[in-house]
Design a protein around this motif. Structure first.
Motif, PDB file in Angstrom:
ATOM      1  N   VAL A  32       0.864  -1.180   0.000  1.00 53.93           N
ATOM      2  CA  VAL A  32       0.000   0.000   0.000  1.00 53.93           C
ATOM      3  C   VAL A  32       0.905   1.236   0.000  1.00 53.93           C
ATOM      4  O   VAL A  32       2.111   1.136   0.229  1.00 53.93           O
ATOM      5  CB  VAL A  32      -0.939   0.026   1.230  1.00 53.93           C
ATOM      6  N   ARG A  33       0.324   2.374  -0.258  1.00 50.65           N
ATOM      7  CA  ARG A  33       1.090   3.621  -0.259  1.00 50.65           C
ATOM      8  C   ARG A  33       0.897   4.367   1.058  1.00 50.65           C
ATOM      9  O   ARG A  33      -0.208   4.423   1.595  1.00 50.65           O
ATOM     10  CB  ARG A  33       0.681   4.514  -1.434  1.00 50.65           C
ATOM     11  N   LEU A  34       1.978   4.938   1.540  1.00 59.86           N
ATOM     12  CA  LEU A  34       1.904   5.754   2.744  1.00 59.86           C
ATOM     13  C   LEU A  34       0.895   6.877   2.562  1.00 59.86           C
ATOM     14  O   LEU A  34       0.748   7.407   1.463  1.00 59.86           O
ATOM     15  CB  LEU A  34       3.286   6.348   3.049  1.00 59.86           C
ATOM     16  N   PRO A  35       0.156   7.215   3.643  1.00 63.69           N
ATOM     17  CA  PRO A  35       0.415   6.869   5.041  1.00 63.69           C
ATOM     18  C   PRO A  35      -0.110   5.502   5.490  1.00 63.69           C
ATOM     19  O   PRO A  35       0.020   5.165   6.656  1.00 63.69           O
ATOM     20  CB  PRO A  35      -0.280   7.995   5.795  1.00 63.69           C
ATOM     21  N   LEU A  36      -0.716   4.717   4.590  1.00 64.42           N
ATOM     22  CA  LEU A  36      -1.107   3.366   4.955  1.00 64.42           C
ATOM     23  C   LEU A  36       0.125   2.464   4.997  1.00 64.42           C
ATOM     24  O   LEU A  36       1.099   2.696   4.278  1.00 64.42           O
ATOM     25  CB  LEU A  36      -2.111   2.803   3.948  1.00 64.42           C
ATOM     26  N   ILE A  37       0.062   1.430   5.817  1.00 68.93           N
ATOM     27  CA  ILE A  37       1.116   0.427   5.879  1.00 68.93           C
ATOM     28  C   ILE A  37       0.450  -0.950   5.905  1.00 68.93           C
ATOM     29  O   ILE A  37      -0.726  -1.062   6.266  1.00 68.93           O
ATOM     30  CB  ILE A  37       2.038   0.592   7.113  1.00 68.93           C
ATOM     31  N   PRO A  38       1.166  -2.009   5.529  1.00 68.16           N
ATOM     32  CA  PRO A  38       0.568  -3.352   5.562  1.00 68.16           C
ATOM     33  C   PRO A  38       0.121  -3.731   6.968  1.00 68.16           C
ATOM     34  O   PRO A  38       0.641  -3.227   7.964  1.00 68.16           O
ATOM     35  CB  PRO A  38       1.715  -4.252   5.081  1.00 68.16           C
ATOM     36  N   VAL A  39      -0.822  -4.653   7.039  1.00 66.11           N
ATOM     37  CA  VAL A  39      -1.332  -5.078   8.340  1.00 66.11           C
ATOM     38  C   VAL A  39      -0.239  -5.788   9.135  1.00 66.11           C
ATOM     39  O   VAL A  39       0.692  -6.370   8.583  1.00 66.11           O
ATOM     40  CB  VAL A  39      -2.570  -5.990   8.201  1.00 66.11           C
TER      41      VAL A  39
END
Length: 292
Positions: free
Chosen positions: A269-276
């Motif tokens: 995923v792209r920041l600001p999201l991060i993998p679980v």
């Protein structure tokens, strides 16, 4: 707008490890959805991480998706945001070929009053060459589009044809269904409450978990459309926990991990999201074993 009846899916945008768009996995995902019976697809809704995509990337994804779908199912484009002038400009420069409608999320962060939301969609409706689906998701936008505003827009603009409702408020759903024009569509925007929403009169769902379980989501919606809520309830219950896990650390992080485990793309995923996290990965793996 019969194209908007049934099960739709808000497609994720697969990424490579270097952050570029993974078009090979996107093609695989599109075919997976169509072959499993999804009625229509949404390209670059908010689940597609559209906020992190450049103008050039969006155009490339839309062009690629139109070619890959190849008119096998209806296709909806997600074009929304909190800068009305920019959204109008995007719509004016958008090639509608291959699309049947535009899904446009209510303005986020700004927290406009109801008249501001009305004027935002008025500008979009007047600019759009395609029918418009409103999208109310107050948990993400920070403001709620009231039933009165939804119905006012539906009455004033013939090309505003539906609303994707993710408010979670049954009082709101009831008011929309009571007061809307006869041909205006209510669509569930929240997987876990699709069954009761369709029992009230919603025509279907735009799903997130459908990315990973398209056949089950399509069957659930089809059963509800036939009034077979007893059979639909079995699928509803089967998907409840995995749906919660899709959102526990942000959307689409959870569903991308499931897709990775199913062999479709990676969980980038792209920041600001991060993998679980590893903890959520383990919980997802355990729940996946229960779904057949």
């Amino acid at each position: 707008m019969n194209e908007l009846h049934g099960a739709g899916v808000a497609l994720v945008t697969p990424f490579n490890a270097d952050g570029t768009v993974d078009f090979e996995s996107l093609a695989q995902l599109i075919d997976y959805q169509i072959n499993a019976g999804m009625n229509y697809l949404v390209s670059l809704g908010t689940t597609g991480e559209v906020a992190t995509l450049s103008k050039e990337e969006r155009k490339h994804i839309w062009d690629f998706t139109v070619k890959q779908v190849n008119a096998r199912v209806p296709l909806v484009a997600g074009i929304g945001g909190n800068n009305t002038a920019e959204i109008v400009d995007q719509i004016k420069n958008f090639d509608p070929t291959g699309f049947c409608a535009i899904l446009s999320v209510s303005p986020y962060y700004n927290k406009p009053v109801q008249e501001g939301i009305y004027q935002h969609y008025k500008a979009i409706a007047e600019a759009s060459p395609l029918p418009i689906i409103l999208y109310n998701v107050p948990g993400r936008t920070g403001s709620n589009m009231t039933p009165e505003t939804t119905v006012r827009l539906a009455r004033d603009f013939k090309n505003i044809v539906a609303t994707k409702e993710a408010s979670g408020s049954f009082a709101q759903f009831n008011a929309i269904l009571r007061d809307k024009p006869a041909d205006f569509l209510l669509i569930s925007g929240d997987d876990p409450i699709t069954l009761p929403m369709m029992a009230l009169g919603a025509v279907g769902l735009i799903s997130v978990v459908g990315n990973a379980y398209p056949a089950k989501v399509a069957e659930l919606v089809a059963l509800c459309a036939k009034g077979n809520y007893t059979a639909a309830r079995t699928i509803h219950n089967e998907l409840l926990e995995i749906t919660d896990l899709c959102f526990v650390e942000g959307n689409p992080c959870g569903v991308k991990y499931i897709l990775q485990e199913q062999g479709i793309g990676q969980d980038h995923v792209r920041l600001p999201l991060i993998p679980v996290s590893a903890k959520t990965q383990a919980a997802i793996q355990a729940e996946m074993q229960k779904i057949h």
